[in-house]
Design a protein around this motif. Structure first.
Motif, mmCIF file in Angstrom:
data_model
loop_
_atom_site.group_PDB
_atom_site.id
_atom_site.type_symbol
_atom_site.label_atom_id
_atom_site.label_comp_id
_atom_site.label_asym_id
_atom_site.label_seq_id
_atom_site.Cartn_x
_atom_site.Cartn_y
_atom_site.Cartn_z
ATOM 1 N N UNK A 60 0.818 -1.230 0.000
ATOM 2 C CA UNK A 60 0.000 0.000 0.000
ATOM 3 C C UNK A 60 0.848 1.274 0.000
ATOM 4 N N UNK A 61 1.984 1.251 0.680
ATOM 5 C CA UNK A 61 2.851 2.436 0.688
ATOM 6 C C UNK A 61 3.396 2.731 -0.703
ATOM 7 N N UNK A 67 1.074 6.534 -7.147
ATOM 8 C CA UNK A 67 0.013 7.462 -7.519
ATOM 9 C C UNK A 67 0.499 8.909 -7.437
ATOM 10 N N UNK A 68 1.324 9.216 -6.458
ATOM 11 C CA UNK A 68 1.851 10.577 -6.330
ATOM 12 C C UNK A 68 2.807 10.885 -7.478
ATOM 13 N N UNK A 69 3.681 9.941 -7.789
ATOM 14 C CA UNK A 69 4.674 10.143 -8.848
ATOM 15 C C UNK A 69 4.002 10.300 -10.207
ATOM 16 N N UNK A 70 2.950 9.533 -10.454
ATOM 17 C CA UNK A 70 2.267 9.618 -11.743
ATOM 18 C C UNK A 70 1.284 10.775 -11.821
ATOM 19 N N UNK A 74 -6.427 11.189 -7.139
ATOM 20 C CA UNK A 74 -7.660 10.598 -6.595
ATOM 21 C C UNK A 74 -7.349 9.770 -5.364
ATOM 22 N N UNK A 75 -8.225 9.771 -4.347
ATOM 23 C CA UNK A 75 -7.976 8.992 -3.131
ATOM 24 C C UNK A 75 -8.037 7.506 -3.329
#
Length: 75
Positions: A60-61, A67-70, A74-75
């Protein structure tokens, strides 16, 4: 218990990545010390448990980091 969780949340809010890295290093060294003190007969079981926890927390980490890098916000 709720009070202690609030303290922990506030601590994290006031921390940067270096503080969290120090916490992780501290916990890692504590885990190594505990692992070294275990009897031989339970070391395999402890290693299996540690591997399961590592995988369950690492995925999960890394998913969140990806998701942040790309740029996916969205949550």
């Amino acid at each position: 218990m709720h009070k202690w969780l609030s303290y922990a949340n506030e601590y994290v809010r006031q921390s940067d990545w270096k503080d969290l890295a120090l916490i992780k290093l501290c916990l890692c060294s504590a885990g190594v010390l505990i692992g070294m003190s275990l009897a031989k007969r339970v070391k395999k079981l402890a290693a299996f448990g540690a591997m399961a926890v590592f995988i369950a927390t690492y995925l999960p980490l890394m998913w969140k980091l990806l998701k942040i890098v790309t740029g996916d916000r969205r949550p």
